[in-house]
Design an enzyme around this catalytic site. Sequence first.
Site, mmCIF file in Angstrom:
data_model
loop_
_atom_site.group_PDB
_atom_site.id
_atom_site.type_symbol
_atom_site.label_atom_id
_atom_site.label_comp_id
_atom_site.label_asym_id
_atom_site.label_seq_id
_atom_site.Cartn_x
_atom_site.Cartn_y
_atom_site.Cartn_z
ATOM 1 C CG HIS A 241 9.902 -2.158 -34.872
ATOM 2 N ND1 HIS A 241 9.047 -2.744 -33.985
ATOM 3 C CD2 HIS A 241 9.227 -2.106 -36.055
ATOM 4 C CE1 HIS A 241 7.915 -3.054 -34.585
ATOM 5 N NE2 HIS A 241 7.992 -2.673 -35.839
ATOM 6 C CG ASP A 242 15.357 -1.157 -36.415
ATOM 7 O OD1 ASP A 242 14.950 -2.122 -35.729
ATOM 8 O OD2 ASP A 242 15.575 -1.249 -37.637
#
Length: 316
Positions: A241-242
Site C-alpha cells: 500500500h504505502d
Amino acid sequence: MSTPTKIILDVDTGIDDALAIGFTVRSPMCELIAVTTLAGNSSVEHTTRNTLDVLNLMGRTDIPVHRGASHPLSRTHVDAAYWHDENGLGGAKLPPSPAVIGADRGPAAIIRLAKEFPREITLVCVGPLTNLAIALNVEPTLLDLLAGLVIMGGAFFEHGNITDLAEFNIYCDPEAAAQVFATDYPMVVVGLDVTRRTILHRTSYLATQSRSGEHEPGARLALEVARALFTQKGKDEMALHDPLAIGAALDPSLLTYQEASVEVGLGEADRGQTRITGPGKIKVANGVNAEAFTQLFHERMGLDWQRGGMELALGE
Ligand code: BDR
Ligand code: CA
C-alpha cells in the site's frame, strides 16, 4: 541530470510504512528531507520509535523525524494491531536508533519545510490525515507551498479493509480526510483499488531469506518486518500500500487516474467511505502498472522477485 524530488513522508509506521521508508531512501531520485509520524497502525509512541529504528537500519539517522498527532481530530484512536501487531512493526525488534526526535512537532515541521522550500516538496501521506488537517488549519496556504501531495487512502471502486466500505487510513480519522478532500487540490490518491494489486509474495520473501551472503539494508528490513506475517501467521502475500504512494510520487505514469471530487462518510454506518461525487481536481488512481512497480520495488529493496500470483493490472 535532473534534481531529486524532495519528499516529506507522513507515516504511522506500520509494516508497509517501514517498507515505504526503505524504498524512498533506496530511490536515487528521492531526497527524503523529513519524516513526520502520527497515531494510526499503532500509538504515536510506537510509530515514532519504529520510524527512528527503520531509518537507523537503513543507515539514515541523518533524516529528521518529527512526532505528530497522538489521536484523530475528534474520534477515539483505533489501531491496526490485528495486522501490524501491538508494536506496529509486526512484532519485529529492530536495533534501537541512537537518533533523537526532532524539536518541532509533525504539522509544524511540514509547514516550516514547505516555507523553506516553496513548491519543491512533495508531501506523501501514508497514514491517517490528522497531521495534514492540523497543518492546514494552522497554515491555510500550505498546499500552495507544495510541489505535490500524494495520499495512500480510500477504497473507491471496491470494498474496504477495516469495514466493507472503508479503508483504514480514512476510517481512522474521517473528519481529517474530509477536510483534506474538500480543498479539491490536485492531489494524487492511491487507494486499495490499486494498492491491492502490488504485492510482496511469500515466495519472494522466502527466496530472499534463503539466499546466501549478506542482504542489502532494504532486504534486511523487509525480512525483519514481514517475518511474522509470512512465517508465523501463514500469510501468502502482503499488499505494498504505502510503497505504491512513493511510486506515484516518483513516476505518476505508473498509474491511471480519474479526476474527481471526493466526499467522506462521517456517519456511523458509512464512516470513512470515500465516494466520488462528480468531476473535480483530485486524481483518484483507477489503474496501475503493477508489474512495473513491483519489479522496481523489489530491485530497489534488494528482494528476489517471484512473479507467481501476480495479478493483472487494472486498465491494461
Ligand atoms: C493502510 O492502512 C495501514 O494499515 C497501512 O499502513 C496502509 O497505510 C492500508 O489500508
Ligand atoms: Ca500506513
